[in-house]
Every structure is written in structure tokens, then in C-alpha cells.
Design a protein around this motif. Structure first.
Motif, short mmCIF file in Angstrom:
data_model
loop_
_atom_site.label_atom_id
_atom_site.label_comp_id
_atom_site.label_asym_id
_atom_site.label_seq_id
_atom_site.Cartn_x
_atom_site.Cartn_y
_atom_site.Cartn_z
N ALA A 71 50.94 -55.04 -10.37
CA ALA A 71 50.09 -54.32 -11.33
C ALA A 71 48.60 -54.50 -11.05
N ALA A 72 48.28 -55.29 -10.03
CA ALA A 72 46.87 -55.60 -9.77
C ALA A 72 46.04 -54.35 -9.52
N MET A 73 46.56 -53.42 -8.70
CA MET A 73 45.81 -52.21 -8.36
C MET A 73 45.56 -51.35 -9.60
N GLN A 74 46.60 -51.21 -10.44
CA GLN A 74 46.44 -50.41 -11.65
C GLN A 74 45.41 -51.05 -12.59
N ILE A 75 45.44 -52.37 -12.69
CA ILE A 75 44.48 -53.07 -13.56
C ILE A 75 43.06 -52.89 -13.02
N LEU A 92 41.84 -49.40 -13.87
CA LEU A 92 41.45 -49.29 -15.29
C LEU A 92 40.09 -49.95 -15.53
N ASN A 93 39.91 -51.11 -14.95
CA ASN A 93 38.63 -51.80 -15.11
C ASN A 93 37.48 -51.02 -14.46
N SER A 94 37.77 -50.36 -13.33
CA SER A 94 36.75 -49.55 -12.67
C SER A 94 36.33 -48.38 -13.53
N ALA A 114 35.37 -55.34 -24.23
CA ALA A 114 36.67 -55.83 -24.71
C ALA A 114 37.82 -55.11 -24.03
N ALA A 115 37.55 -53.89 -23.52
CA ALA A 115 38.61 -53.11 -22.88
C ALA A 115 38.93 -53.60 -21.47
N VAL A 149 36.41 -48.29 -16.79
CA VAL A 149 35.59 -48.86 -17.86
C VAL A 149 34.18 -49.12 -17.34
N ASP A 150 34.06 -49.65 -16.11
CA ASP A 150 32.75 -49.95 -15.53
C ASP A 150 31.91 -48.69 -15.33
N LEU A 151 32.57 -47.60 -14.93
CA LEU A 151 31.85 -46.34 -14.74
C LEU A 151 31.30 -45.82 -16.07
N ALA A 152 32.14 -45.92 -17.10
CA ALA A 152 31.70 -45.48 -18.43
C ALA A 152 30.54 -46.34 -18.92
N TRP A 153 30.63 -47.62 -18.66
CA TRP A 153 29.57 -48.57 -19.03
C TRP A 153 28.25 -48.16 -18.37
#
Length: 271
Positions: free
Chosen positions: A127-131, A134-136, A163-164, A138-142
Motif C-alpha cells: 500500500a506504500a505507493m497508494q499512500i 494520496l499524500n502527494s 491531518a489528511a 494533499v501536498d499539491l492542494a496545500w
């Protein structure tokens, strides 16, 4: 929890697994109900050879299993190679450093497969790639929000995005923790009646209960003291005969600790 099941525990477990009462088992095996009850009593050791053979045949297990020569009741002749165990695992199981019975119960639990699946997903990084994806996101939105709106340090949207973020270690740590807690709870419940398990009622509570019951009872101070002491030992004072009470009062009356404090004060004055 005992390392291995006793003959008595095995006989009781086999009967309960089949939902049989002692009366029903008596009818199906020809062994008297009183004998069957004794065979399941931890204090009873004299189980006849004939009964062992009869019960092993009835339950479909080997006599070796009932006698404790093996813990395998359904697969007594399984080849070691079929188990795919490493040398380290075989040595661990043989050296007596762990409770193998408990390990087997853990592995045989209905949710153990889920626990192992969660561990395997984490260890193999499935699941590392999917996680990371998802984090990437969130970072783009940030980054976009900061560039466009220049929010303050404690902006609610930024805190929500923070938090996401998913921490892989914490996420799978929580998943495996929840899996294990459920398994351990069930195993503990299954062993609450074991002789080696801690009593359900703490000793302090038993003592308090015995004293309160004795204080509320009728009788002399000596009788109440005796009732309290017997209650702590699990003996019901009310079920004793008058002769037994007299003998016990006479015996305990020799104790300095049980003499009435009023009498003690009186003796002091006379001196």
C-alpha cells in the motif's frame, strides 16, 4: 494459562464442542455419568484404560492425544515438511521458551488471517505507493492554497490538509493493534475459568464482602469474627453444624488476634 491441556481439560473441551451433557454422553458411551464427571475434574487422576479408549473412539481422536503424548487430535501423523516451518521456528517451538498452546490458539483464531494480511501488506509495502500518491495529492492542494490565498499559520483548511496526511507506520500500527486486541480479548474470555487464570473477583473485594456479610449477621463478636475468617477462605459459616462452630470458636479463641478488644481493656485495668 497452562502450556498444554490436561486430560481432564481435553475431555471437557471435546464434550462441550459437541454440545453434550454428561447425561447424554453417558447414554452414547455407556460410561456412567458420575465417572464422566470425575474424569473432567482436575483433581481426579485415575481414569481407566478402557474409558480412555472408549472416549477416544467416540470423539474421533487418538488415545495419544487424550494421554498428552501429542497435541494433535485430527492430524497426528502430519509430516513436518508439510508445515513449511523454518529451522528457527522449529527450534522456538521445541525449546519451551514460549507457550505453544497459546500460540496455536492465537493462530487458529478466526481473525488471525486478517492480522497476517495487514502485516503482510505493511511488510511488503503493497500500500506504500497508494499512500504516497494520496499524500502527494494533499501536498499539491496545500501548495496551491498557499500560493493563491496566502492563509495564516493556523488556517483551518491547512490544518485539515495536514491531518489528511497518512503516516504508513501509524496507520498499519493501528490496524494490527485493533486486530490483535480483538483476538486477545476472545482468548482471554475463553480462559477465564482456567485454574491458572487470575480470579474474577479480586482478593480485596472477597475480603471486604466476607467482612460485610459477617458484620450483618446475628451472633456474638467471636461468631462474627469466625464468620469473616471463614468467608475469606470460601467457607459458608451458615452451613456449619453447631458442633463445628463450637470446635472452631474454641480453636480460634486461642489466638491473641481474635480476642475481644473489650476483654483486653478489662485485663489492662485489673493490672
Amino acid at each position: 494459562m497452562n502450556v498444554a491441556l490436561t486430560i481432564q481439560e481435553k475431555l471437557k473441551d471435546l464434550r462441550i464442542e459437541r454440545g453434550l451433557t454428561l447425561k447424554q454422553l453417558e447414554k452414547q458411551t455407556g460410561i456412567s455419568r458420575s465417572a464422566l464427571g470425575q474424569y473432567e475434574n482436575d483433581e481426579y487422576k485415575d481414569i481407566s484404560h478402557t474409558s480412555i479408549v472408549t472416549l477416544a473412539k467416540f470423539y474421533g481422536v487418538t488415545t495419544d492425544y487424550l494421554l498428552g503424548l501429542t497435541e494433535n487430535k485430527n492430524h497426528p501423523n502430519t509430516e513436518l515438511a508439510e508445515l513449511h516451518l523454518s529451522d528457527e521456528m522449529i527450534e522456538l517451538l521445541k525449546n519451551g521458551k514460549i507457550n505453544v498452546r497459546l500460540l496455536c490458539e492465537l493462530a487458529a483464531h478466526k481473525d488471525f488471517v486478517k492480522l497476517m494480511a495487514d502485516i503482510e501488506i505493511y511488510v511488503d509495502g503493497i500500500a506504500a505507493m497508494q499512500i504516497q500518491n494520496l499524500n502527494s495529492t494533499v501536498d499539491l492542494a496545500w501548495a496551491e492554497i498557499i500560493e493563491r490565498y496566502h492563509p495564516g499559520e493556523h488556517d483551518r483548511t491547512l490544518l485539515t490538509l495536514e491531518a489528511a496526511h497518512i503516516n504508513e507506520n501509524l496507520y498499519f500500527g493501528q490496524r494490527t493493534y485493533e486486530d490483535m486486541v480483538g483476538i486477545l480479548h476472545d482468548i482471554k474470555e475463553n480462559h477465564t475459568k482456567d485454574s491458572t487464570s487470575a480470579p474474577e473477583t479480586p482478593v480485596a473485594s472477597q475480603v471486604k464482602s466476607a467482612i460485610e456479610k459477617a458484620a450483618a449477621a446475628k451472633g456474638s463478636a467471636q461468631e462474627k469474627q469466625l464468620a469473616a475468617l471463614l468467608g475469606m477462605l470460601g467457607i459458608d459459616y451458615d452451613k456449619l453444624s453447631m458442633e463445628e462452630v463450637r470446635v472452631l470458636i474454641k480453636a480460634f479463641g486461642k489466638s491473641e488476634l481474635l480476642k475481644s478488644p473489650i476483654k483486653q481493656r478489662g485485663k489492662t485495668k485489673r493490672k
